[in-house]
Design an enzyme around this catalytic site. Structure first.
Site, mmCIF file in Angstrom:
data_model
loop_
_atom_site.group_PDB
_atom_site.id
_atom_site.type_symbol
_atom_site.label_atom_id
_atom_site.label_comp_id
_atom_site.label_asym_id
_atom_site.label_seq_id
_atom_site.Cartn_x
_atom_site.Cartn_y
_atom_site.Cartn_z
ATOM 1 N N GLU A 116 0.382 -1.084 -0.001
ATOM 2 C CA GLU A 116 -0.458 0.247 -0.494
ATOM 3 C C GLU A 116 1.011 1.150 -0.210
ATOM 4 O OE1 GLU A 116 -3.573 0.215 -0.027
ATOM 5 O OE2 GLU A 116 -3.904 -1.731 0.666
ATOM 6 N N HIS A 211 -13.247 -4.143 3.590
ATOM 7 C CA HIS A 211 -12.373 -4.623 4.227
ATOM 8 C C HIS A 211 -11.447 -4.015 5.159
ATOM 9 C CE1 HIS A 211 -7.529 -3.389 2.055
ATOM 10 N NE2 HIS A 211 -7.515 -3.676 2.987
#
Length: 262
Positions: A116, A211
């Site tokens: 990420e 998520h």
């Protein structure tokens, strides 16, 4: 880099402490979640990038010169408690913003920063312009908030936040801007970074559909507090439903009264 500035050591100690909380809460299964800090201000005037050890990466050009602490891809956040130099690192982005060097940590074999990374860098750039004191990002998997992202309320952000706020005065006071209900986007993509930034423009917490959740703050503890308090609202709501009743909740007048504390 052998010796870090004292201020940086303190920030990393906070990350280690918060990572322990995330694990104990069952918010950080296996390699779930990631944490980063924009440390650029602590290294002004220092040359950290090492051209001989650069790793190619396509950053936004505005990221040139950033120094960022970030956890590693595939790392377990529980390991941040006692081997943080193995599973996290500090990177220095070069002046062309097309590569980074690891200047501290990342000693685990085959270590790489979180998948990420682009999201974290883009959020740090946004915060530097819009929320300059918010230098820390915490992404984790709060159980009750994730469950709520599967509920029909998630599709109506105003009703979603009202449902959380009405459960407890502290939720209205300490998460005053509420939660952004962010549509599903694939992990590790710029699309996810972009919708997250949109959410942070007006909200305290970004809840990624199906998520996890993300918040920013002045340090890891403050970012965690946003997530912790928001999740308490979701937990209280789900507990009421599980007990078989719709909670009365704080009235609109009572919620309005609490604004004096915000």
């Amino acid at each position: 880099m052998n010796n870090l500035p004292i201020e940086v050591d303190k920030e990393i100690e906070k990350v280690s402490e918060i990572a322990g909380y995330l694990w104990e809460r069952e918010w950080a299964e296996r390699n779930a979640g990631n944490i980063s800090i924009n440390l650029t201000r602590h290294f002004k005037g220092e040359t950290l990038s090492n051209p001989e050890r650069e790793i190619a990466f396509d950053f936004p050009k505005e990221a040139a010169g950033l120094v960022v602490f970030v956890t590693g891809t595939g790392c377990h956040l529980r390991h941040l408690r006692n081997r943080i130099n193995e599973v996290a690192c500090i990177i220095s982005i070069n002046e062309k913003a097309n590569a980074y060097s690891i200047v501290w940590g990342g000693t685990k074999e085959n270590f790489r920063p979180t998948s990420e990374l682009i999201s974290h860098v883009k959020i740090h750039l946004f915060n530097a312009e819009n929320k300059p004191t918010h230098t820390t990002i915490v992404h984790t998997h709060p159980i009750e908030l994730i469950v709520m992202s599967h509920h029909a309320l998630f599709q109506d952000e105003d009703k979603f936040n009202h449902a959380l706020w009405k459960m407890c005065p502290e939720i209205r006071v300490f998460v005053p801007k509420g939660v952004d209900c962010t549509p599903y986007a694939l992990s590790g993509t710029e699309a996810l970074a972009d919708v997250t930034i949109e959410g942070l423009k007006n909200r305290d917490v970004v809840l990624w559909e199906k998520h996890g959740a993300l918040a920013t703050g002045e340090d890891a503890e403050i970012a965690f507090d946003y997530l912790d308090v928001a999740n308490k609202g979701a937990k209280l709501l789900l507990t009421s439903w599980n007990a078989g009743f719709e909670p009365v909740g704080l009235t609109d007048a009572e919620l309005k009264e609490l604004e004096t504390f915000i």
